[in-house]
Design a protein around this motif. Sequence first.
Motif, PDB file in Angstrom:
ATOM      1  N   ASN A 243       0.830  -1.202   0.000  1.00 51.91           N
ATOM      2  CA  ASN A 243       0.000   0.000   0.000  1.00 51.91           C
ATOM      3  C   ASN A 243       0.868   1.257   0.000  1.00 51.91           C
ATOM      4  O   ASN A 243       0.555   2.258  -0.656  1.00 51.91           O
ATOM      5  N   LYS A 244       1.976   1.199   0.710  1.00 56.87           N
ATOM      6  CA  LYS A 244       2.851   2.364   0.812  1.00 56.87           C
ATOM      7  C   LYS A 244       3.461   2.740  -0.529  1.00 56.87           C
ATOM      8  O   LYS A 244       3.579   3.924  -0.861  1.00 56.87           O
ATOM      9  N   ILE A 245       3.835   1.725  -1.329  1.00 54.81           N
ATOM     10  CA  ILE A 245       4.539   2.020  -2.581  1.00 54.81           C
ATOM     11  C   ILE A 245       3.615   2.054  -3.799  1.00 54.81           C
ATOM     12  O   ILE A 245       4.070   2.240  -4.922  1.00 54.81           O
ATOM     13  N   GLY A 246       2.301   1.868  -3.577  1.00 53.95           N
ATOM     14  CA  GLY A 246       1.354   1.925  -4.685  1.00 53.95           C
ATOM     15  C   GLY A 246       1.196   0.618  -5.427  1.00 53.95           C
ATOM     16  O   GLY A 246       0.699   0.588  -6.561  1.00 53.95           O
ATOM     17  N   ASP A 247       1.594  -0.482  -4.783  1.00 56.10           N
ATOM     18  CA  ASP A 247       1.559  -1.810  -5.412  1.00 56.10           C
ATOM     19  C   ASP A 247       0.451  -2.685  -4.829  1.00 56.10           C
ATOM     20  O   ASP A 247       0.571  -3.899  -4.773  1.00 56.10           O
ATOM     21  N   LEU A 248      -0.646  -2.070  -4.405  1.00 54.58           N
ATOM     22  CA  LEU A 248      -1.781  -2.805  -3.865  1.00 54.58           C
ATOM     23  C   LEU A 248      -2.969  -2.572  -4.814  1.00 54.58           C
ATOM     24  O   LEU A 248      -3.705  -1.595  -4.666  1.00 54.58           O
ATOM     25  N   PRO A 249      -3.169  -3.452  -5.799  1.00 57.68           N
ATOM     26  CA  PRO A 249      -4.223  -3.206  -6.796  1.00 57.68           C
ATOM     27  C   PRO A 249      -5.586  -2.916  -6.159  1.00 57.68           C
ATOM     28  O   PRO A 249      -6.072  -3.687  -5.330  1.00 57.68           O
ATOM     29  N   THR A 250      -6.164  -1.808  -6.563  1.00 56.83           N
ATOM     30  CA  THR A 250      -7.367  -1.278  -5.938  1.00 56.83           C
ATOM     31  C   THR A 250      -8.388  -0.895  -7.005  1.00 56.83           C
ATOM     32  O   THR A 250      -8.028  -0.310  -8.032  1.00 56.83           O
ATOM     33  N   ARG A 251      -9.641  -1.262  -6.761  1.00 56.21           N
ATOM     34  CA  ARG A 251     -10.732  -0.944  -7.685  1.00 56.21           C
ATOM     35  C   ARG A 251     -10.335  -1.300  -9.125  1.00 56.21           C
ATOM     36  O   ARG A 251     -10.350  -0.463 -10.020  1.00 56.21           O
ATOM     37  N   ASN A 252      -9.981  -2.583  -9.298  1.00 55.50           N
ATOM     38  CA  ASN A 252      -9.630  -3.094 -10.626  1.00 55.50           C
ATOM     39  C   ASN A 252      -8.454  -2.344 -11.231  1.00 55.50           C
ATOM     40  O   ASN A 252      -8.426  -2.076 -12.434  1.00 55.50           O
ATOM     41  N   HIS A 253      -7.463  -2.015 -10.405  1.00 60.61           N
ATOM     42  CA  HIS A 253      -6.242  -1.322 -10.819  1.00 60.61           C
ATOM     43  C   HIS A 253      -6.485   0.124 -11.223  1.00 60.61           C
ATOM     44  O   HIS A 253      -5.634   0.718 -11.905  1.00 60.61           O
ATOM     45  N   GLN A 254      -7.578   0.720 -10.798  1.00 61.58           N
ATOM     46  CA  GLN A 254      -7.729   2.156 -11.002  1.00 61.58           C
ATOM     47  C   GLN A 254      -6.798   2.926 -10.076  1.00 61.58           C
ATOM     48  O   GLN A 254      -6.473   4.082 -10.327  1.00 61.58           O
ATOM     49  N   SER A 255      -6.387   2.281  -8.998  1.00 64.09           N
ATOM     50  CA  SER A 255      -5.446   2.860  -8.050  1.00 64.09           C
ATOM     51  C   SER A 255      -4.571   1.741  -7.500  1.00 64.09           C
ATOM     52  O   SER A 255      -4.783   0.561  -7.807  1.00 64.09           O
ATOM     53  N   GLY A 256      -3.585   2.127  -6.697  1.00 60.11           N
ATOM     54  CA  GLY A 256      -2.709   1.135  -6.078  1.00 60.11           C
ATOM     55  C   GLY A 256      -2.625   1.282  -4.583  1.00 60.11           C
ATOM     56  O   GLY A 256      -1.710   0.746  -3.948  1.00 60.11           O
ATOM     57  N   GLN A 257      -3.585   2.011  -3.996  1.00 61.21           N
ATOM     58  CA  GLN A 257      -3.570   2.259  -2.551  1.00 61.21           C
ATOM     59  C   GLN A 257      -4.993   2.399  -2.020  1.00 61.21           C
ATOM     60  O   GLN A 257      -5.916   2.742  -2.777  1.00 61.21           O
ATOM     61  N   VAL A 258      -5.157   2.146  -0.720  1.00 60.80           N
ATOM     62  CA  VAL A 258      -6.434   2.382  -0.049  1.00 60.80           C
ATOM     63  C   VAL A 258      -6.185   3.172   1.233  1.00 60.80           C
ATOM     64  O   VAL A 258      -5.125   3.048   1.858  1.00 60.80           O
ATOM     65  N   PRO A 259      -7.149   3.967   1.659  1.00 60.09           N
ATOM     66  CA  PRO A 259      -6.997   4.711   2.911  1.00 60.09           C
ATOM     67  C   PRO A 259      -7.305   3.866   4.143  1.00 60.09           C
ATOM     68  O   PRO A 259      -7.068   4.318   5.264  1.00 60.09           O
ATOM     69  N   PHE A 260      -7.815   2.642   3.933  1.00 57.48           N
ATOM     70  CA  PHE A 260      -8.232   1.811   5.067  1.00 57.48           C
ATOM     71  C   PHE A 260      -7.322   0.597   5.250  1.00 57.48           C
ATOM     72  O   PHE A 260      -7.760  -0.439   5.713  1.00 57.48           O
ATOM     73  N   ILE A 261      -6.032   0.736   4.896  1.00 51.54           N
ATOM     74  CA  ILE A 261      -5.139  -0.421   4.953  1.00 51.54           C
ATOM     75  C   ILE A 261      -5.008  -0.956   6.381  1.00 51.54           C
ATOM     76  O   ILE A 261      -4.801  -2.172   6.579  1.00 51.54           O
ATOM     77  N   HIS A 262      -5.163  -0.096   7.394  1.00 50.89           N
ATOM     78  CA  HIS A 262      -5.037  -0.566   8.781  1.00 50.89           C
ATOM     79  C   HIS A 262      -6.141  -1.560   9.143  1.00 50.89           C
ATOM     80  O   HIS A 262      -6.032  -2.265  10.141  1.00 50.89           O
ATOM     81  N   ARG A 263      -7.200  -1.629   8.334  1.00 51.80           N
ATOM     82  CA  ARG A 263      -8.278  -2.591   8.594  1.00 51.80           C
ATOM     83  C   ARG A 263      -8.046  -3.919   7.890  1.00 51.80           C
ATOM     84  O   ARG A 263      -8.789  -4.885   8.112  1.00 51.80           O
ATOM     85  N   LEU A 264      -7.009  -3.980   7.037  1.00 49.02           N
ATOM     86  CA  LEU A 264      -6.758  -5.192   6.263  1.00 49.02           C
ATOM     87  C   LEU A 264      -5.300  -5.642   6.354  1.00 49.02           C
ATOM     88  O   LEU A 264      -4.829  -6.395   5.501  1.00 49.02           O
ATOM     89  N   ASP A 265      -4.598  -5.189   7.377  1.00 46.55           N
ATOM     90  CA  ASP A 265      -3.201  -5.599   7.522  1.00 46.55           C
ATOM     91  C   ASP A 265      -3.087  -6.805   8.449  1.00 46.55           C
ATOM     92  O   ASP A 265      -4.097  -7.369   8.891  1.00 46.55           O
ATOM     93  N   THR A 266      -1.866  -7.216   8.748  1.00 46.39           N
ATOM     94  CA  THR A 266      -1.655  -8.398   9.579  1.00 46.39           C
ATOM     95  C   THR A 266      -2.334  -8.254  10.939  1.00 46.39           C
ATOM     96  O   THR A 266      -2.961  -9.206  11.427  1.00 46.39           O
ATOM     97  N   ALA A 267      -2.210  -7.088  11.546  1.00 41.51           N
ATOM     98  CA  ALA A 267      -2.794  -6.889  12.875  1.00 41.51           C
ATOM     99  C   ALA A 267      -4.304  -7.108  12.855  1.00 41.51           C
ATOM    100  O   ALA A 267      -4.873  -7.687  13.793  1.00 41.51           O
ATOM    101  N   SER A 268      -4.958  -6.674  11.780  1.00 42.02           N
ATOM    102  CA  SER A 268      -6.411  -6.835  11.690  1.00 42.02           C
ATOM    103  C   SER A 268      -6.793  -8.301  11.507  1.00 42.02           C
ATOM    104  O   SER A 268      -7.688  -8.817  12.183  1.00 42.02           O
TER     105      SER A 268
END
Length: 636
Positions: A243-268
């Motif tokens: 997510n930090k480097i823009g390599d997290l495919p989002t909305r069918n690759h319209q983006s590479g990041q999400v603002p809610f990554i803390h809800r989908l990381d290892t801790a979550s």
Amino acid sequence: MSLTAEIDLSENKIIQYETDPKILQSWLGGRGYAAYLLYNRVGPEVAPFAPENCLIFSTGRLNGTTWPAASRYHVTFKSPATGAYGYANSGGHFGPELSKAGYDALVITGRAKTPVLIQINGSSIQILPANHLWGLSTTATEEAILASGAGGRVACIGPAGENRVYYAAIINDGGRAAARSGPGAVMGSKNLKAIHVVAGNANRATSMDFKNIAKQQFQKLLTSRNTQGLMNESTLYLMQIKNKIGDLPTRNHQSGQVPFIHRLDTASFSRYWVNRKGCTACPIRCARTAQVSSGKFAAKIEGPEYESADSFGPLVWNADPEIVIRANELCNQMGLDTISTGVSIAFAMECHQRGLLDDPEFSLDWGDPESILGLIQRIADRSGIGELLASGTRHAAEKIGRNACDYAIQVKGVELPRQEPRVCKAFGLGHAVSNRGADHLYGLPTIDLAGHWEVAHKLFPEAILSRLMDVADETYKPEVLITGEHFSAIVDSLGLCKFSTAETYIVLPEDIAAGLTALGFPYSKQELLTAAERIVNLERLYNVRHHFSRKDDYLPKRFTTEPLEIYQYAPAAGENHAVRSEKPISVAEIHDFDAMLDHYYDLRGWSDAGIPTVDTLQRLAIADSISLAAVRAANG
């Protein structure tokens, strides 16, 4: 004795014979041996669902030994998704058990008149009725087979395979998947519900020298810093990094990041972890069992891995880990590839966003739980909108028409895995040229991305290292990719996990060569690498015979025409999401894909059209295995 079994389901006939040791020496086993078998048995005239297609289960020479992470088996076939070469690979315990029973390969052809299962007990193979299993989920199938008390390991299909969904998977050991390019669909077309390995004979006999070398590699894997993220966090450790480097495919690759990554990381996800698991002989043990105990998303799975977490999370704009876990479980039960399923759902959602697709049953809105979970079921059943999506995004886009093909994120009919080609350019090139369609594991070019400087110093000239290790620089990405493709072909052919090898570069080709030699199969490092190059070229030739060429080595135009803006995200006090920087901190884009492709072809010794030359095939001694007439014709 090292055996190959030919199982004809149409004739209810089984032939077993000793595998030719010269063929194994040339093609290593596993993936390589299966490529040789498929090339020589299934030509362009055979349709993927025809009885004449082969479904080849193959093992590697290190399966069934004490070699660390020697847990993988291979399934090779003509793919309904690509129309040409296809294979899948899975871990767990099924592969080593098949190897201990003495088999290098099961070559399954024909089509049973009614559903059957294949049961293997040592050197005994039976074809048994399985009408009572047809229609069951993969878990119910495995439980029914093992209820007899015979024990053993099971690989089976679910309803998706029975219904010939183009990306149906084969599920083994309760949640491990041989998934990519449609093996479950081919298995279903043969009316084959399951393979049950009751028991192997014993671990393969090994020398003390081999055991000592294997033990050394085991200790290296336990203590290497490159395995700690996998050991401590599973593959989900990648979520925050990507997510930090823009390599997290989002909305069918319209983006590479999400603002809610803390809800989908290892801790979550770790809040749902029940235990830690591993495949046969694995010191890394990266798997976790996750359980949602109650509520409408109640589920229990082994996982999710990174690919599945992104597929049912950011890719479809979902921030709820319970939905991810439930979606992953539903795919396992139905027998579906989580990658292609997630991409197909994201494709449908973007088509809806663009005004191209509506459905009377589901909203198709981004992040809608009913749409995400409901589409999985419809795809597996081939019902409603699922009939449109069950043949993959390429075919769905053709049916929808207009500019829907712009949103079908696939190569050669296989949906892209969870890398962003504009950021990870060696991966992007790898997706385009992979012989089984879009694939991160065909080449796994991690040297630059993971910062493997020590490895790079060993493998490449010092003069090019600064540019080669620059992730954004396209100049030497073909060198990185080809190195990964050869290493991956070696480990796929020997039954090894890539987390111990081509992902982390802890166990190296020279270590594997030493182990094989101690096992009684003498190889040098260079002989292994030459065999790997031979395998990649033969797989390429299989596709050339099906009229594949440069025109098929492409990326969806989103990646070559749309720059990707990358932002910085900072946690916001009192908010349930991070705040994005006002302006992008960088912009990722592919500058000259054709230049990368030309350089790749040149390094490979292929023509400008991407076809291996006769000189290359003669250098690799492939001319000893096949006729060169078609190659000469293809090269003009």
